[in-house]
Design an enzyme around this catalytic site. Structure first.
Site, PDB file in Angstrom:
ATOM      1  N   TYR A 177       6.728   1.330 -38.783  1.00 12.44           N
ATOM      2  CA  TYR A 177       7.209   2.655 -39.184  1.00 12.44           C
ATOM      3  C   TYR A 177       6.764   2.897 -40.617  1.00 12.44           C
ATOM      4  CZ  TYR A 177      10.551   6.386 -40.426  1.00 12.44           C
ATOM      5  OH  TYR A 177      11.131   7.548 -40.852  1.00 12.44           O
ATOM      6  N   ASP A 179       2.231  -1.307 -46.461  1.00 12.32           N
ATOM      7  CA  ASP A 179       3.500  -0.605 -46.604  1.00 12.32           C
ATOM      8  C   ASP A 179       4.569  -1.652 -46.887  1.00 12.32           C
ATOM      9  OD1 ASP A 179       5.879   0.695 -46.404  1.00 12.32           O
ATOM     10  OD2 ASP A 179       5.462   1.680 -44.487  1.00 12.32           O
ATOM     11  N   LYS A 197      12.884   1.740 -51.093  1.00  5.59           N
ATOM     12  CA  LYS A 197      14.084   0.913 -50.893  1.00  5.59           C
ATOM     13  C   LYS A 197      14.509   0.140 -52.147  1.00  5.59           C
ATOM     14  CE  LYS A 197      14.001   1.494 -46.028  1.00  5.59           C
ATOM     15  NZ  LYS A 197      12.938   1.558 -45.041  1.00  5.59           N
TER      16      LYS A 197
HETATM   17  C1  LIG Z   1      12.146   2.869 -44.660  1.00  2.83           C
HETATM   18  C2  LIG Z   1      10.697   2.764 -44.522  1.00  2.83           C
HETATM   19  C3  LIG Z   1       9.841   3.843 -44.819  1.00  2.83           C
HETATM   20  C4  LIG Z   1      10.355   5.221 -45.120  1.00  2.83           C
HETATM   21  O1  LIG Z   1      11.106   5.245 -46.281  1.00  2.83           O
HETATM   22  P1  LIG Z   1      12.152   6.468 -46.510  1.00  2.83           P
HETATM   23  O2  LIG Z   1      12.636   6.254 -47.908  1.00  2.83           O
HETATM   24  O3  LIG Z   1      13.204   6.305 -45.457  1.00  2.83           O
HETATM   25  O4  LIG Z   1      11.406   7.736 -46.350  1.00  2.83           O
HETATM   26  C5  LIG Z   1       8.488   3.629 -44.787  1.00  2.83           C
HETATM   27  N1  LIG Z   1       7.977   2.432 -44.479  1.00  2.83           N
HETATM   28  C6  LIG Z   1       8.756   1.376 -44.167  1.00  2.83           C
HETATM   29  C7  LIG Z   1       8.136   0.056 -43.871  1.00  2.83           C
HETATM   30  C8  LIG Z   1      10.138   1.522 -44.157  1.00  2.83           C
HETATM   31  O5  LIG Z   1      10.906   0.500 -43.780  1.00  2.83           O
END
Ligand SMILES: *Cc1c(COP(=O)(O)O)cnc(C)c1O
Length: 421
Positions: free
Chosen positions: A147, A242, A270
């Site tokens: 994601y 990511d 995060k």
């Molecule tokens: C949570 C997450 C996102 C998106 O971050 P948001 O702050 O919720 O928009 C993107 N990539 C990864 C791997 C994530 O876990």
């Protein structure tokens, strides 16, 4: 299903549903996959979260990753309060933003230049735009089960097996747009090799979670990240890690520090916001030189580098930097927790773990999807009655925080052992 007697939360949920779609501001907060309705939060501190009915839960959601020090850590609260006294947003540069960029770049050397944004979604969306602008190519490759936020081109589902043209997972995403997202199975190097060989000229970027966290925890197979690095380098493709979850989760730095691989671009979020909305993307100097106003690729934000978010993030990151024992502690508590499970497959890297209700191994989306989600739902309800809050889906990571004590882990282990599947 039997109604839980948490009347205030249920009343709040009824109210919420009439003014908020599904009653929640992010779909993962709904309890549709496990039954029941979500508890509404009154407050949280340390390893515990309290609902508006006065019930306290030991929390393994940790706001989905940011709260590595536990909830409401003193350092972060003090920094936010101090920053708030000076104003909450300026829309003009601050020295704190420069310090934040220096801190990130110091911790993750591949981040030669960094742009601060407000969410992981924004970070990934922007990194892809920059990769496309830099290469002049349109297609991107992502892996099934990873994601990268909810921007249009990333909400794309895979066909099974071989590479498929992306098909939008959500209505509202034009096919013409999703077709530029090519989806491959995680950990499948054969598939990556074949696709890159055939279509390298049109591929701007490969984006990957270096340790997948969004299909439950799935670590990279030995050699997977190394070969992604080699293939992208050889074919002029931008490699994007990511690290929105993994950044500062496993060590003071990224997963890239652990695997010894420097991607071209990295996305963070995060943990770096300390529970406030801060995120970032950055990487190689010559690629980041495409970002406006230095270059032609436009990306902007009214609240980017927000002083409260930067203060919270820096306070959390400095605490992690100055206390290296935190990561050793997280490792031993998390190992202790993973040993509590019997008869399930536990994938764990540091303080992120997922028990899959399957016989495993779980190495990609297809093997993760074999998990018995009905059994997980029952487990989730059981844990809730034991006062333990878990993400309401089989396909999520549990996050252990520095605030989780030995006693917390032992209590969790007893609750796990008491589950009669
Ligand atoms: C949570 C997450 C996102 C998106 O971050 P948001 O702050 O919720 O928009 C993107 N990539 C990864 C791997 C994530 O876990």
């Amino acid at each position: 299903m039997k109604r839980l007697p948490d009347s205030r939360s249920e009343a709040a949920f009824d109210r919420a549903r009439s003014v908020i779609p599904g009653g929640v501001n992010s779909p993962v907060r709904a309890f549709r996959a496990v039954g029941g309705s979500p508890f509404f939060v009154a407050s949280a501190r340390g390893s515990k979260i309290r609902d508006i009915d006065g019930r306290e839960y030991l929390d393994y959601v940790g706001s989905w990753g940011p709260m590595i020090l536990g909830h409401a850590p003193q350092e972060v609260l003090a920094a936010v309060a101090k920053a708030a006294e000076k104003g909450t947003s300026y829309g003009a540069p601050t020295v704190a933003e420069v310090e934040m960029a220096e801190l990130l770049s110091g911790a993750i050397p591949s981040l030669e230049k960094v742009r601060l944004v407000s969410s992981g979604t924004e970070a990934c969306m922007s990194a892809l735009r920059v990769a496309r602008g830099f290469t002049g190519r349109d297609d991107i490759v992502k892996f099934e089960g990873c994601y990268h936020g909810h921007s249009d081109g990333l909400l794309v589902k895979a066909g099974s097996g071989a590479a498929t043209f992306g098909v939008p997972t959500s209505p509202g995403v034009p096919r013409d747009y999703a077709k530029h997202t090519l989806v491959l199975p995680y950990n499948d190097l054969q598939a990556v090799r074949a696709l890159v060989k055939k279509r390298w000229k049109s591929i701007a970027a490969i984006i990957v979670e270096p340790i997948a966290g969004n299909m439950g925890v799935v670590p990279p197979a030995p050699g997977f990240l190394e070969e992604l690095r080699a293939l992208t380098e050889r074919n002029g493709i931008v490699l994007i890690f990511d690290e929105v979850i993994t950044g500062f989760r496993l060590c003071y730095g990224g997963a890239q520090s652990i695997y010894g691989i420097a991607p071209d671009l990295t996305c963070l979020g995060k943990i770096i916001g300390g529970g406030l909305p801060a995120a970032a993307y950055g990487g190689r100097r010559e690629i980041m030189a495409s970002v406006s106003p230095e270059g032609p690729v436009y990306q902007a934000g009214t609240l980017s580098g927000n002083p409260l978010a930067v203060a919270a993030g820096m306070a959390q990151l400095k605490t992690l930097r100055e206390n290296p024992s935190i990561y050793a502690n997280l490792e031993s508590r998390s190992a202790q927790l993973s040993e509590a499970f019997r008869g399930v497959v536990v994938n764990r890297v540091g303080s992120m773990l997922t028990p899959f209700f399957t016989t495993g191994p779980v190495t990609d989306w297809d093997s993760a999807a074999k998990a018995d989600t009905k059994k997980f739902a029952k487990f989730h309800r059981h844990m809730r009655t034991q006062g333990i809050a878990l993400a309401p889906s089989q396909f999520e990571a549990w996050f252990v925080s520095y605030a989780h004590t030995n006693g917390d882990i032992e209590r969790t282990a007893r609750a796990i052992h008491a589950f009669r599947g």
